[in-house]
Design a protein around this motif. Sequence first.
Motif, PDB file in Angstrom:
ATOM      1  N   UNK A 258      11.265  36.723   5.719  1.00 50.28           N
ATOM      2  CA  UNK A 258       9.945  36.481   6.265  1.00 50.28           C
ATOM      3  C   UNK A 258       8.874  36.538   5.193  1.00 50.28           C
ATOM      4  N   UNK A 259       7.636  36.239   5.591  1.00 54.66           N
ATOM      5  CA  UNK A 259       6.518  36.188   4.649  1.00 54.66           C
ATOM      6  C   UNK A 259       6.224  37.546   4.030  1.00 54.66           C
ATOM      7  N   UNK A 260       6.570  38.632   4.733  1.00 53.07           N
ATOM      8  CA  UNK A 260       6.218  39.967   4.256  1.00 53.07           C
ATOM      9  C   UNK A 260       7.446  40.770   3.818  1.00 53.07           C
ATOM     10  N   UNK A 261       8.585  40.100   3.610  1.00 53.75           N
ATOM     11  CA  UNK A 261       9.814  40.834   3.317  1.00 53.75           C
ATOM     12  C   UNK A 261       9.803  41.512   1.954  1.00 53.75           C
ATOM     13  N   UNK A 262       9.047  40.985   0.995  1.00 52.95           N
ATOM     14  CA  UNK A 262       8.956  41.667  -0.292  1.00 52.95           C
ATOM     15  C   UNK A 262       8.381  43.065  -0.127  1.00 52.95           C
TER      16      UNK A 262
END
Length: 454
Positions: A254-258
């Motif tokens: 997802x966009x916030x997985x980092x």
Amino acid sequence: MIAHSRHGITLHALVSTVDRVKSRWLASLCLALGMLVMAQISAFAATATTDAAADSQFATVHRLRGVVTAGTPSGADRSLREGDRVFIGEKVRASATSEAVLRTLDAGMVALRPGAEFVVQGFKAQGDKSDNMALRLLTGSLRIITGWIGRSNPSAHQIITPSATIGIRGTDHEPFVLTTDQPASGSAKPYRAGTYDKVNRGGTLLSAGGQDLSIEPGRVGFSRAESSTQRSRALMTLLLPVLLDKVPEFYVPGAFDGELDRFSENADALAEAEMDKKLNPATSAAKAPAAASVAATPAAPVAAATAPSPEPRFSGKCVPAAIAKSWVNTLDDAITRKDATTILGQFASDVAVKAIVRKADGSLTEVDFTRDELVKSTLSTVNQLEGYQHRRISIDAKKSPAAKSGCGPLLVKSVVLEQGKLSGKPYRFESTEDYVLELRDGKWLATKAESAQR
């Protein structure tokens, strides 16, 4: 009848005027008192509402992209913004192109993938044995990193889906509900409707059809959705949960997985600090800012390191997870920087290397390397590598059962996503990596290494 005075005002008129003024004054006083009383009532009502809301709060919106709504069956949906609260009983929905991360009151995280929809069925985080969390996932995927409830009371932490129930043990996992069969890329067989669960850290228990399936890091469990053609007792076997051979292609970061990856690494310590803060606010106040800052760390893009990481020398403390993480980070750092010397320095001269790769026809083949062949392959690869990015889904380590004393050998297992360009051609794959690490001359070296493409 009294005659007019020289000022032209009769006593009767004067009395009437005084009565009118008095009446107006009394009316104004009553109105003011009424407003004051109403204000007090409103204040008490607002306080009661705030207290009730605090008791029913589930999470706050930590990150958001696109349109995500929350609402109860009896009320209108509201569009969420970062900082908004989400409450027990609300249904939370993400549009087909939207995502969000909710930070739960027990210091956990719930990330909504595009199209996900779930209901907060129950939640309590008081720091005692009554703490519980129950989410009903209706469709789509969540990534859940458990807070202190998952650590202190895991049996009361459940994800409920149309075809299964998922229990946890201090976990980072991704439940996924497909409501209809979905086409599978490059295959005639579709992905079946049902419940999938991919474990990144810890472990889950997928329960369906009266059977429990334990799922370890890097694996995906599946429970088939029941259909009208599966009613007979003889076909109940079809509903039992199973482990899949590989991770389905619909699992994408997802966009916030980092940021979630970094949070997951410190989730246990953060949960413990937040629970301590809840139970002992006076003594834990000094530690709270440092712990809370873990969740507030902004996501950062993968970039090449500017300097090599220090070599993982043995400190004398035998902590397998820390040793493995340091060793793997040094290897990843060197690959990103195209530092062939450091890459090879991670492996013993007598290392045995095996790669299990998928051929164009989909079949798997094994390739064995000597260290000399590893040297040639590494030098050739790093010179042709462009835009390399990777994400470690999990890193697990333990002492080898054959170890008699000391701190080794260590058995390390990791699941990694890699992508980039090799010889100008893009590639992306997920693989499992297994290493045996031994301590030689104060440095941890890999004596065995195996990578299997999934």
